[in-house]
Design an enzyme around this catalytic site. Structure first.
Site, PDB file in Angstrom:
ATOM      1  CB  CYS A 295     -82.756 -12.817  -7.072  1.00 34.00           C
ATOM      2  SG  CYS A 295     -84.032 -13.925  -7.540  1.00 34.00           S
ATOM      3  CG  ASP A 296     -79.583 -11.128  -4.999  1.00 31.39           C
ATOM      4  OD1 ASP A 296     -80.476 -10.798  -4.910  1.00 31.39           O
ATOM      5  OD2 ASP A 296     -79.804 -12.311  -3.819  1.00 31.39           O
TER       6      ASP A 296
ATOM      7  CB  CYS B  92     -81.817 -16.030  -6.645  1.00 30.44           C
ATOM      8  SG  CYS B  92     -82.856 -15.332  -7.703  1.00 30.44           S
TER       9      CYS B  92
HETATM   10  C1  LIG Z   1     -83.778 -14.331  -1.469  1.00 33.75           C
HETATM   11  C2  LIG Z   1     -84.700 -13.600  -2.143  1.00 33.75           C
HETATM   12  C3  LIG Z   1     -84.182 -13.017  -3.296  1.00 33.75           C
HETATM   13  C4  LIG Z   1     -85.140 -13.203  -4.278  1.00 33.75           C
HETATM   14  N1  LIG Z   1     -85.212 -12.483  -5.272  1.00 33.75           N
HETATM   15  C5  LIG Z   1     -86.259 -12.588  -5.715  1.00 33.75           C
HETATM   16  C6  LIG Z   1     -85.875 -11.137  -7.560  1.00 33.75           C
HETATM   17  O1  LIG Z   1     -85.133 -10.076  -7.540  1.00 33.75           O
HETATM   18  N2  LIG Z   1     -86.640 -11.571  -8.778  1.00 33.75           N
HETATM   19  C7  LIG Z   1     -87.791 -12.545  -8.682  1.00 33.75           C
HETATM   20  O2  LIG Z   1     -88.387 -12.796  -9.540  1.00 33.75           O
HETATM   21  N3  LIG Z   1     -87.764 -13.377  -7.628  1.00 33.75           N
HETATM   22  C8  LIG Z   1     -86.850 -13.649  -6.748  1.00 33.75           C
HETATM   23  N4  LIG Z   1     -86.166 -14.549  -5.572  1.00 33.75           N
HETATM   24  C9  LIG Z   1     -87.835 -15.860  -6.029  1.00 33.75           C
HETATM   25  C10 LIG Z   1     -89.148 -15.302  -5.240  1.00 33.75           C
HETATM   26  O3  LIG Z   1     -89.218 -14.623  -4.092  1.00 33.75           O
HETATM   27  C11 LIG Z   1     -90.205 -16.715  -5.360  1.00 33.75           C
HETATM   28  O4  LIG Z   1     -89.519 -17.293  -7.034  1.00 33.75           O
HETATM   29  C12 LIG Z   1     -91.594 -16.341  -4.804  1.00 33.75           C
HETATM   30  O5  LIG Z   1     -91.919 -15.681  -4.110  1.00 33.75           O
HETATM   31  C13 LIG Z   1     -92.504 -17.660  -5.656  1.00 33.75           C
HETATM   32  O6  LIG Z   1     -93.464 -17.504  -5.446  1.00 33.75           O
HETATM   33  P1  LIG Z   1     -94.484 -18.078  -4.719  1.00 33.75           P
HETATM   34  O7  LIG Z   1     -95.575 -17.978  -4.105  1.00 33.75           O
HETATM   35  O8  LIG Z   1     -94.839 -19.749  -5.035  1.00 33.75           O
HETATM   36  O9  LIG Z   1     -93.857 -19.225  -3.241  1.00 33.75           O
HETATM   37  P2  LIG Z   1     -93.244 -18.299  -1.503  1.00 33.75           P
HETATM   38  O10 LIG Z   1     -93.240 -16.808  -2.131  1.00 33.75           O
HETATM   39  O11 LIG Z   1     -92.704 -18.940  -1.480  1.00 33.75           O
HETATM   40  O12 LIG Z   1     -94.534 -18.356  -0.866  1.00 33.75           O
HETATM   41  C14 LIG Z   1     -95.332 -19.794  -0.799  1.00 33.75           C
HETATM   42  C15 LIG Z   1     -96.003 -19.195   0.623  1.00 33.75           C
HETATM   43  O13 LIG Z   1     -96.379 -20.116   1.246  1.00 33.75           O
HETATM   44  C16 LIG Z   1     -96.820 -20.971   2.670  1.00 33.75           C
HETATM   45  N5  LIG Z   1     -96.560 -21.927   3.248  1.00 33.75           N
HETATM   46  C17 LIG Z   1     -96.324 -23.208   2.986  1.00 33.75           C
HETATM   47  N6  LIG Z   1     -95.836 -24.047   3.777  1.00 33.75           N
HETATM   48  C18 LIG Z   1     -97.142 -23.732   3.944  1.00 33.75           C
HETATM   49  C19 LIG Z   1     -98.152 -24.704   4.453  1.00 33.75           C
HETATM   50  N7  LIG Z   1     -97.989 -26.216   4.653  1.00 33.75           N
HETATM   51  N8  LIG Z   1    -100.016 -23.891   4.758  1.00 33.75           N
HETATM   52  C20 LIG Z   1     -99.963 -22.968   4.568  1.00 33.75           C
HETATM   53  N9  LIG Z   1     -99.187 -22.793   3.668  1.00 33.75           N
HETATM   54  C21 LIG Z   1     -97.880 -22.671   3.943  1.00 33.75           C
HETATM   55  C22 LIG Z   1     -95.978 -19.659   3.000  1.00 33.75           C
HETATM   56  O14 LIG Z   1     -95.982 -18.956   4.519  1.00 33.75           O
HETATM   57  C23 LIG Z   1     -95.618 -18.191   2.233  1.00 33.75           C
HETATM   58  O15 LIG Z   1     -97.088 -17.626   2.428  1.00 33.75           O
HETATM   59  C24 LIG Z   1     -86.076 -14.379  -4.290  1.00 33.75           C
HETATM   60  C25 LIG Z   1     -85.479 -14.818  -3.896  1.00 33.75           C
HETATM   61  C26 LIG Z   1     -85.301 -15.270  -2.316  1.00 33.75           C
HETATM   62  C27 LIG Z   1     -85.695 -15.915  -0.959  1.00 33.75           C
END
Ligand SMILES: Cc1cc2nc3c(=O)[nH]c(=O)nc-3n(C[C@H](O)[C@H](O)[C@H](O)COP(=O)(O)OP(=O)(O)OC[C@H]3O[C@@H](n4cnc5c(N)ncnc54)[C@H](O)[C@@H]3O)c2cc1C
Length: 298
Positions: A134-135, A131
């Site tokens: 992010c980094d 990302c």
């Molecule tokens: C290493 C890293 C660093 C990052 N740094 C930043 C940053 O500095 N700033 C920023 O804004 N963004 C950052 N991001 C991006 C950010 O984390 C994501 O955009 C954000 O977490 C997305 O949120 P979400 O709730 O859509 O999905 P996610 O955070 O991916 O959560 C998905 C959820 O769904 C669950 N799930 C998956 N499959 C199923 C299923 N079949 N049934 C039920 N539950 C399920 C998972 O367990 C999880 O709880 C980073 C990402 C990574 C990987």
């Protein structure tokens, strides 16, 4: 029968849970295998407005807030969703349970496609990142590589070129065939972006007595760098969904193809920028749509 089952416990799912709970809707968060999703992995979160701490601390705070408004949590993953004749849904889980709901919010996130070469896993979070937004800031004035050749890779390279000293794009093909012309032109114009075509990495290692990394290509060339940004695509977590729901080339859900009563938020939503701020925004929006839908049926 729940009013709403929210799939996923990342920032999108937890935001939706806060809104549904506060609207007095009987809400279940099906949290997946572990709490927090990708945000739970972030050691130092600097670009979510109003927050300075780790991603997991933010998640714990959001969960507490959702629980305080009555949202319940179940740590399991959905394996299937059945559409019932009366317009309700049945969610089948990998722990053998099934639950019924009047509305569903899909917030199961996405995962960056991983670079499967020696050292990529070992140096993840220690020089290897998926990302740039992010980094990238941590590489101010330093040298970085970008792996990939699509729009995402070129956008990352342009973003990093404003921060880093030198950016080198490593791409396995002979041209950026898949990227938009406007991005290709912008990359060409930047003096601090260099492109290495027909090149693939074989391994990543640490330079002895240094913080720098050595990226070794399949031709045996060694490139010294401070950071490696991988942009070879994302895959949404949507295996549990029927094929009738339209998805883009990353598996992300097109909201217009969802049946009435089903909503989508966060990284699994097609056409949103994959960030915590957008996950929170779309989580709020999906919950408000679900609440309005429920109220229209009462
Ligand atoms: C290493 C890293 C660093 C990052 N740094 C930043 C940053 O500095 N700033 C920023 O804004 N963004 C950052 N991001 C991006 C950010 O984390 C994501 O955009 C954000 O977490 C997305 O949120 P979400 O709730 O859509 O999905 P996610 O955070 O991916 O959560 C998905 C959820 O769904 C669950 N799930 C998956 N499959 C199923 C299923 N079949 N049934 C039920 N539950 C399920 C998972 O367990 C999880 O709880 C980073 C990402 C990574 C990987």
């Amino acid at each position: 029968m729940f009013d709403c089952i929210i799939l996923g416990s990342g920032p999108a799912g937890l935001t939706a849970a806060i809104y549904c709970g506060r609207a007095k809707k009987n809400t279940l968060v099906l949290a997946g295998a572990s709490l927090g999703g990708q945000t739970g992995e972030i050691a130092k979160l600097e670009n979510y407005p109003g927050w300075a701490g780790s991603g997991m601390e933010l998640i714990m705070f959001m969960k507490k807030q959702a629980s305080s408004f009555g949202a319940k949590f179940e740590f399991a993953s959905a394996t299937d969703i059945k559409f019932n004749d009366d317009g309700t849904f049945t969610v089948i889980c990998d722990n053998g349970k099934s639950m019924d709901a009047k509305t569903i919010i899909l917030a199961t996130g996405a995962m960056a496609r991983r670079l499967e070469i020696d050292g990529a896993r070992e140096f993840f979070g220690h020089g290897v990142s998926y990302c740039a937004t992010c980094d990238g800031f941590f590489y101010n004035g330093r040298d970085v590589l970008v792996i990939g050749g699509g729009n995402a890779a070129l956008n990352d390279a342009l973003y990093l070129a404003d921060v880093a000293k030198n950016v080198t794009i490593i791409y396995r093909k002979s041209e950026f065939f898949r990227a938009e012309a406007v991005l290709r032109d912008r990359v060409k114009e930047r003096e601090n972006i260099k492109c290495m075509f027909n090149t693939e990495l074989k391994s990543i290692s640490k330079k002895p007595d240094s913080e720098r990394l050595i990226a070794t290509t399949t031709n045996g060339d060694e490139i010294e760098t401070d950071g490696i940004f991988v942009a070879i695509g994302h895959e949404a977590n949507t295996d549990y969904l029927s094929e009738t729901i339209k998805r883009d080339d990353m598996g992300r859900i097109a909201p217009e193809s969802l049946p009435h009563g089903m909503f989508v938020a966060g990284d699994v939503h097609s056409n949103i920028k994959m960030q915590i701020a957008t996950a929170v925004g779309t989580g709020c929006s999906a919950a408000m749509d679900a609440i309005a839908y429920l109220n229209s049926k009462e």
